[in-house]
Design a protein around this motif. Structure first.
Motif, PDB file in Angstrom:
ATOM      1  N   GLN A  33      30.854  36.792  31.859  1.00 16.47           N
ATOM      2  CA  GLN A  33      29.525  37.211  32.346  1.00 16.47           C
ATOM      3  C   GLN A  33      28.434  37.021  31.300  1.00 16.47           C
ATOM      4  O   GLN A  33      28.186  37.882  30.461  1.00 16.47           O
ATOM      5  CB  GLN A  33      29.583  38.657  32.846  1.00 16.47           C
ATOM      6  CG  GLN A  33      30.405  38.757  34.131  1.00 16.47           C
ATOM      7  CD  GLN A  33      30.542  40.166  34.657  1.00 16.47           C
ATOM      8  OE1 GLN A  33      30.190  41.141  33.989  1.00 16.47           O
ATOM      9  NE2 GLN A  33      31.077  40.296  35.868  1.00 16.47           N
ATOM     10  N   LEU A  36      21.913  34.481  33.303  1.00 17.35           N
ATOM     11  CA  LEU A  36      20.728  33.683  33.041  1.00 17.35           C
ATOM     12  C   LEU A  36      19.507  34.598  33.068  1.00 17.35           C
ATOM     13  O   LEU A  36      19.315  35.364  34.016  1.00 17.35           O
ATOM     14  CB  LEU A  36      20.632  32.624  34.147  1.00 17.35           C
ATOM     15  CG  LEU A  36      19.713  31.444  33.928  1.00 17.35           C
ATOM     16  CD1 LEU A  36      20.032  30.718  32.629  1.00 17.35           C
ATOM     17  CD2 LEU A  36      19.856  30.481  35.109  1.00 17.35           C
ATOM     18  N   GLY A  61      30.134  32.645  41.459  1.00 18.73           N
ATOM     19  CA  GLY A  61      29.735  33.514  40.353  1.00 18.73           C
ATOM     20  C   GLY A  61      28.236  33.742  40.296  1.00 18.73           C
ATOM     21  O   GLY A  61      27.592  33.448  39.290  1.00 18.73           O
ATOM     22  N   GLU A  82      31.214  36.112  44.624  1.00 23.00           N
ATOM     23  CA  GLU A  82      31.286  36.814  43.324  1.00 23.00           C
ATOM     24  C   GLU A  82      32.586  37.628  43.257  1.00 23.00           C
ATOM     25  O   GLU A  82      32.903  38.375  44.171  1.00 23.00           O
ATOM     26  CB  GLU A  82      30.067  37.728  43.172  1.00 23.00           C
ATOM     27  CG  GLU A  82      30.098  38.669  41.985  1.00 23.00           C
ATOM     28  CD  GLU A  82      30.238  37.977  40.633  1.00 23.00           C
ATOM     29  OE1 GLU A  82      29.436  37.079  40.323  1.00 23.00           O
ATOM     30  OE2 GLU A  82      31.176  38.323  39.896  1.00 23.00           O
ATOM     31  N   ASP A 107      37.494  35.492  44.978  1.00 25.65           N
ATOM     32  CA  ASP A 107      37.911  34.812  43.750  1.00 25.65           C
ATOM     33  C   ASP A 107      37.919  33.302  43.989  1.00 25.65           C
ATOM     34  O   ASP A 107      38.671  32.808  44.838  1.00 25.65           O
ATOM     35  CB  ASP A 107      39.323  35.304  43.391  1.00 25.65           C
ATOM     36  CG  ASP A 107      39.823  34.725  42.075  1.00 25.65           C
ATOM     37  OD1 ASP A 107      39.219  33.757  41.573  1.00 25.65           O
ATOM     38  OD2 ASP A 107      40.822  35.253  41.566  1.00 25.65           O
ATOM     39  N   ASN A 126      26.609  28.441  37.978  1.00 26.42           N
ATOM     40  CA  ASN A 126      26.804  28.664  36.560  1.00 26.42           C
ATOM     41  C   ASN A 126      28.199  29.258  36.460  1.00 26.42           C
ATOM     42  O   ASN A 126      28.386  30.455  36.657  1.00 26.42           O
ATOM     43  CB  ASN A 126      25.727  29.627  36.054  1.00 26.42           C
ATOM     44  CG  ASN A 126      25.928  30.026  34.615  1.00 26.42           C
ATOM     45  OD1 ASN A 126      26.782  29.476  33.916  1.00 26.42           O
ATOM     46  ND2 ASN A 126      25.145  30.989  34.161  1.00 26.42           N
TER      47      ASN A 126
HETATM   48  N1  SAM Z   1      25.126  32.855  38.129  1.00 25.61           N
HETATM   49  C1  SAM Z   1      24.845  33.967  37.255  1.00 25.61           C
HETATM   50  C2  SAM Z   1      23.764  33.579  36.264  1.00 25.61           C
HETATM   51  O1  SAM Z   1      23.564  32.363  36.073  1.00 25.61           O
HETATM   52  O2  SAM Z   1      23.152  34.463  35.704  1.00 25.61           O
HETATM   53  C3  SAM Z   1      26.091  34.473  36.537  1.00 25.61           C
HETATM   54  C4  SAM Z   1      26.881  33.427  35.806  1.00 25.61           C
HETATM   55  S1  SAM Z   1      28.196  34.083  34.792  1.00 25.61           S
HETATM   56  C5  SAM Z   1      28.351  32.761  33.639  1.00 25.61           C
HETATM   57  C6  SAM Z   1      29.661  33.845  35.764  1.00 25.61           C
HETATM   58  C7  SAM Z   1      29.807  34.733  36.983  1.00 25.61           C
HETATM   59  O3  SAM Z   1      31.038  34.391  37.635  1.00 25.61           O
HETATM   60  C8  SAM Z   1      29.895  36.223  36.695  1.00 25.61           C
HETATM   61  O4  SAM Z   1      29.062  36.905  37.590  1.00 25.61           O
HETATM   62  C9  SAM Z   1      31.362  36.583  36.963  1.00 25.61           C
HETATM   63  O5  SAM Z   1      31.561  37.909  37.402  1.00 25.61           O
HETATM   64  C10 SAM Z   1      31.707  35.590  38.038  1.00 25.61           C
HETATM   65  N2  SAM Z   1      33.151  35.244  38.131  1.00 25.61           N
HETATM   66  C11 SAM Z   1      34.071  35.258  37.146  1.00 25.61           C
HETATM   67  N3  SAM Z   1      35.266  34.809  37.600  1.00 25.61           N
HETATM   68  C12 SAM Z   1      35.067  34.495  38.912  1.00 25.61           C
HETATM   69  C13 SAM Z   1      35.917  33.979  39.930  1.00 25.61           C
HETATM   70  N4  SAM Z   1      37.210  33.693  39.677  1.00 25.61           N
HETATM   71  N5  SAM Z   1      35.419  33.798  41.182  1.00 25.61           N
HETATM   72  C14 SAM Z   1      34.096  34.086  41.442  1.00 25.61           C
HETATM   73  N6  SAM Z   1      33.252  34.566  40.513  1.00 25.61           N
HETATM   74  C15 SAM Z   1      33.721  34.769  39.264  1.00 25.61           C
END
Ligand code: SAM
Length: 282
Positions: A33, A36, A61, A82, A107, A126
């Protein structure tokens, strides 16, 4: 008389600190996590992905919604997937005034992409760094309706996805990308635009699905079993590295495919891997 301080809900997705504080949530490193905190970067991603009115976008995500809101503002319908259930209520609050956004807890490593009906989807995400490579592999293999993917990943991962034969970072996933898509890095993103700041730089990778694979093979699974075997021992010559997959036939199969048994996996382009798969099937 002093005015009482009004509590205005903080719903700016590019103010992750305030949102997290407001909701008492701490970013999870295990879930990758890094949120952005820069609307310009979000808009740049939207532009590079060529998202516009009527686009159908899967966002993996979405986190606190920085990119989600920018995608919706460009006129897209967004399906936001998410994993972290603690973020879902925050995300729902952030997008509540934004049309055409659906939020689902799930997931990306196991989610059934067939839930996305019709063709011509985009994936703009992202990605969580720790699962980016398997998620990209799933998108390529299990989401044929995804025609374009604009993905933010750790720079080294992005370079590996688009790598060409002969380079140290060329690997099994590079061959998989080349089979399904054309690929290139279209931008860099510095750690400073995230909260918390990651230790690594990020890259924006554009994958455009090919209408047809560029090579002919009798079996996709056999092709990638050979690729995996070759790269599992990438320092070894193929005449040794491929023994787990081809046994005693290894040298003969290589020669019949026109590949020197002394080559290493990183020297073979997609066409050579395909020639090897055809030769192995004879
Ligand atoms: N898109 C947002 C941003 O740019 O601010 C958050 C990006 S952050 C790098 C990655 C996101 O993916 C987090 O919210 C995390 O909880 C979520 N995440 C992690 N593993 C995941 C999975 N297996 N499936 C879906 N989402 C996931």
């Amino acid at each position: 008389m002093a005015r009482s301080k009004l509590r205005v809900p903080v719903l700016n997705p590019c103010d992750p600190r305030a949102l997290l504080r407001e909701h008492g949530v701490h970013p999870s490193r295990a879930l990758g996590q890094n949120f952005l905190a820069d609307p310009n970067t979000a808009r740049r991603i939207v532009r590079l992905a060529e998202v516009g009115p009527g686009s159908k976008v899967l966002e993996i995500g979405p986190g606190l919604g920085a990119l989600t809101v920018a995608l919706a503002e460009a006129g897209a319908s967004v399906h936001a997937l998410e994993l972290d259930r603690h973020l879902i209520p925050i995300l729902e609050a952030v997008v509540s005034g934004t049309p055409n956004v659906t939020v689902e807890q799930g997931d990306a490593l196991t989610w059934d992409f067939a839930e996305l009906r019709d063709e011509n989807w985009l994936c703009v995400s992202n990605l969580p760094y720790n699962v980016a490579t398997p998620v990209v592999a799933r998108l390529l293999e299990e989401a044929p309706q995804m025609t374009r993917m604009l993905l933010m990943v750790q720079r080294e991962v992005g370079e590996r996805l688009v790598a060409s034969p002969g380079s140290r970072i060329y690997g099994a996933v590079s061959v998989k990308v080349a089979y399904h898509a054309t690929s290139r890095i279209v931008g860099a993103v510095p750690p400073t635009v995230f909260v918390p700041r990651p230790k690594v730089e990020s890259a924006l990778v554009l994958l455009e699905r090919r209408p047809q694979p560029p090579v002919d093979v009798p079996s996709y699974d056999r092709l990638f079993a050979l690729v995996s075997s070759g790269f599992a021992q990438r320092r070894k010559m193929l005449r040794r590295a491929l023994v787990p997959a081809l046994g005693e036939r290894t040298e003969a199969v290589l020669v019949a495919a026109g590949i020197a048994p002394t080559e290493r996996a990183e020297a073979l382009d997609l066409e050579s891997w395909a020639a090897l798969a055809r030769s192995a099937a004879e």
